[in-house]
Design an enzyme around this catalytic site. Structure first.
Site, PDB file in Angstrom:
ATOM      1  N   ASP A  37     -11.427 -32.828  -7.106  1.00  0.00           N
ATOM      2  CA  ASP A  37     -10.690 -32.761  -5.836  1.00  0.00           C
ATOM      3  C   ASP A  37      -9.996 -34.088  -5.588  1.00  0.00           C
ATOM      4  OD1 ASP A  37     -10.046 -32.355  -2.900  1.00  0.00           O
ATOM      5  OD2 ASP A  37     -11.328 -30.613  -3.167  1.00  0.00           O
ATOM      6  N   TYR A 150       4.293 -19.791  -0.717  1.00  0.00           N
ATOM      7  CA  TYR A 150       2.871 -19.498  -0.964  1.00  0.00           C
ATOM      8  C   TYR A 150       2.724 -18.164  -1.688  1.00  0.00           C
ATOM      9  CZ  TYR A 150      -2.150 -19.226   0.208  1.00  0.00           C
ATOM     10  OH  TYR A 150      -3.524 -19.140   0.156  1.00  0.00           O
TER      11      TYR A 150
HETATM   12  N1  LIG Z   1      -8.747 -19.521   3.578  1.00  0.00           N
HETATM   13  C1  LIG Z   1      -8.170 -18.372   3.291  1.00  0.00           C
HETATM   14  O1  LIG Z   1      -8.120 -17.445   4.099  1.00  0.00           O
HETATM   15  C2  LIG Z   1      -7.562 -18.155   1.937  1.00  0.00           C
HETATM   16  C3  LIG Z   1      -6.946 -16.918   1.701  1.00  0.00           C
HETATM   17  C4  LIG Z   1      -6.389 -16.691   0.460  1.00  0.00           C
HETATM   18  C5  LIG Z   1      -6.448 -17.644  -0.518  1.00  0.00           C
HETATM   19  N2  LIG Z   1      -7.045 -18.836  -0.267  1.00  0.00           N
HETATM   20  C6  LIG Z   1      -7.045 -19.793  -1.349  1.00  0.00           C
HETATM   21  O2  LIG Z   1      -8.364 -20.291  -1.562  1.00  0.00           O
HETATM   22  C7  LIG Z   1      -8.286 -21.622  -2.090  1.00  0.00           C
HETATM   23  C8  LIG Z   1      -9.141 -22.553  -1.245  1.00  0.00           C
HETATM   24  O3  LIG Z   1      -8.611 -22.540   0.064  1.00  0.00           O
HETATM   25  P1  LIG Z   1      -9.404 -23.046   1.355  1.00  0.00           P
HETATM   26  O4  LIG Z   1      -9.079 -22.096   2.435  1.00  0.00           O
HETATM   27  O5  LIG Z   1     -10.806 -23.340   1.010  1.00  0.00           O
HETATM   28  O6  LIG Z   1      -8.599 -24.405   1.666  1.00  0.00           O
HETATM   29  P2  LIG Z   1      -9.050 -25.922   1.998  1.00  0.00           P
HETATM   30  O7  LIG Z   1      -7.804 -26.612   2.404  1.00  0.00           O
HETATM   31  O8  LIG Z   1     -10.214 -25.935   2.927  1.00  0.00           O
HETATM   32  O9  LIG Z   1      -9.557 -26.454   0.571  1.00  0.00           O
HETATM   33  C9  LIG Z   1      -8.630 -26.709  -0.457  1.00  0.00           C
HETATM   34  C10 LIG Z   1      -9.174 -27.847  -1.299  1.00  0.00           C
HETATM   35  O10 LIG Z   1      -8.228 -28.097  -2.366  1.00  0.00           O
HETATM   36  C11 LIG Z   1      -8.030 -29.495  -2.474  1.00  0.00           C
HETATM   37  N3  LIG Z   1      -6.707 -29.784  -3.032  1.00  0.00           N
HETATM   38  C12 LIG Z   1      -5.500 -29.552  -2.453  1.00  0.00           C
HETATM   39  N4  LIG Z   1      -4.521 -29.999  -3.259  1.00  0.00           N
HETATM   40  C13 LIG Z   1      -5.107 -30.490  -4.370  1.00  0.00           C
HETATM   41  C14 LIG Z   1      -4.633 -31.089  -5.550  1.00  0.00           C
HETATM   42  N5  LIG Z   1      -3.308 -31.272  -5.759  1.00  0.00           N
HETATM   43  N6  LIG Z   1      -5.519 -31.484  -6.500  1.00  0.00           N
HETATM   44  C15 LIG Z   1      -6.864 -31.325  -6.294  1.00  0.00           C
HETATM   45  N7  LIG Z   1      -7.380 -30.781  -5.187  1.00  0.00           N
HETATM   46  C16 LIG Z   1      -6.507 -30.367  -4.232  1.00  0.00           C
HETATM   47  C17 LIG Z   1      -8.168 -30.000  -1.041  1.00  0.00           C
HETATM   48  O11 LIG Z   1      -8.417 -31.405  -1.017  1.00  0.00           O
HETATM   49  C18 LIG Z   1      -9.314 -29.157  -0.513  1.00  0.00           C
HETATM   50  O12 LIG Z   1     -10.560 -29.744  -0.769  1.00  0.00           O
HETATM   51  C19 LIG Z   1      -6.791 -21.983  -2.094  1.00  0.00           C
HETATM   52  O13 LIG Z   1      -6.262 -21.736  -3.394  1.00  0.00           O
HETATM   53  C20 LIG Z   1      -6.194 -21.017  -1.094  1.00  0.00           C
HETATM   54  O14 LIG Z   1      -4.838 -20.777  -1.332  1.00  0.00           O
HETATM   55  C21 LIG Z   1      -7.597 -19.115   0.934  1.00  0.00           C
END
Ligand SMILES: NC(=O)c1ccc[n+]([C@@H]2O[C@H](COP(=O)([O-])OP(=O)(O)OC[C@H]3O[C@@H](n4cnc5c(N)ncnc54)[C@H](O)[C@@H]3O)[C@@H](O)[C@H]2O)c1
Length: 251
Positions: A37, A150
């Site tokens: 991360d 996205y």
């Molecule tokens: N929360 C939702 O409802 C949802 C729905 C569909 C998909 N997702 C997907 O699930 C995954 C996790 O999302 P989340 O909701 O836990 O988000 P979040 O923002 O809480 O966590 C994302 C993590 O990714 C890390 N990150 C971002 N850019 C980065 C990079 N360039 N290199 C390394 N680390 C990086 C961030 O520091 C963070 O710790 C994502 O791919 C998101 O698109 C989430």
């Protein structure tokens, strides 16, 4: 015997949100976990709590991927599972989005996982196979206004998953996509997203048939399944964890 005993897993974006839930669930099921991360403090603290390893990495950098894979293999001798979870969300209409924002979303959400798959092929072949879990979204099936970048990235994740599944099956490497939706995390609840679109997050979540926000741990169970040998005959497939959001129109 725990479901992931003997597995070594690299989880990107594992410092918080859904990735943190994956890291906790994987450790509880016996896996050796490496968290990759950008968030040093949260990533290191979680790794210390779980007896995991933290690697600071940016998923858009091939050099960081090489270092993260090396750190994983140095720490645990092999790599069996990659969870491509890191991602970013930018709500902006096509008219309002700058070209650099579009490229950044594609870079993190689509090219990042592609670089990750490329980086783990050799160690997974050496390990006799492996499981790659690519994080898409409900936005990998249907797009909302304000999410052109996205949705493009998440539709793209479905595509690279299926192509890689066909390429890597002969090596025992399975590649599947995970599709969360409506999960309460800092990404989903970022108020600047609602500000940019006028979307009311409460109205959005009322459209979920199960009538509640998803929790990060609701998604982790599906990741454990895809990482484990329970899914040994699944490759190129999709697991949707969305509280029923995509089951029909919201009227
Ligand atoms: N929360 C939702 O409802 C949802 C729905 C569909 C998909 N997702 C997907 O699930 C995954 C996790 O999302 P989340 O909701 O836990 O988000 P979040 O923002 O809480 O966590 C994302 C993590 O990714 C890390 N990150 C971002 N850019 C980065 C990079 N360039 N290199 C390394 N680390 C990086 C961030 O520091 C963070 O710790 C994502 O791919 C998101 O698109 C989430």
């Amino acid at each position: 015997m725990a479901r992931l005993d003997g597995k070594v897993a690299l989880i990107t974006g594992g410092a918080r949100g859904i990735g943190e839930a994956h890291a906790r669930a994987f450790a509880a099921e016996g896996a050796q976990v490496v968290i990759g991360d950008l968030l040093d403090d949260r990533g290191s603290a979680l790794a210390a709590e779980l007896g995991a390893v933290f690697v600071r990495m940016d998923v858009t950098s091939s050099a960081d991927w090489a270092a993260a894979v090396d750190a994983t293999v140095s720490a645990h001798g092999k790599l069996n599972v990659l969870v491509n979870n890191a991602g970013i969300l930018r709500f902006r209409t096509v008219a309002d989005m700058a070209e650099e924002e579009l490229r950044r979303v594609l870079d993190v959400n689509l090219i990042g996982p592609w670089l990750g798959m490329k980086a783990v092929i050799e160690p997974m072949r050496r390990a006799g196979g492996g499981s790659i879990i690519n994080t898409s979204s409900v936005e990998g099936y249907a797009a909302a206004a304000g999410l052109s970048a996205y949705a493009a990235s998440k539709f793209g994740v479905r595509g690279i998953t299926k192509a890689a599944a066909r390429e890597l099956g002969a090596h025992g490497i399975r590649v599947n996509s995970l599709h969360p939706g409506g999960v309460a995390t800092e990404l989903a609840l970022d108020p600047s997203n609602a500000d940019a679109t006028g979307i009311d997050p409460e109205a959005f979540f009322k459209a979920i048939p199960l009538g509640r926000w998803g929790l990060p741990q609701d998604v982790a169970g599906a990741a454990v399944y895809l990482a484990s040998d329970e899914s040994a005959y699944c490759t190129g497939t999709e697991v949707l964890v969305d509280g029923g959001l995509l089951s029909g129109p919201g009227y």
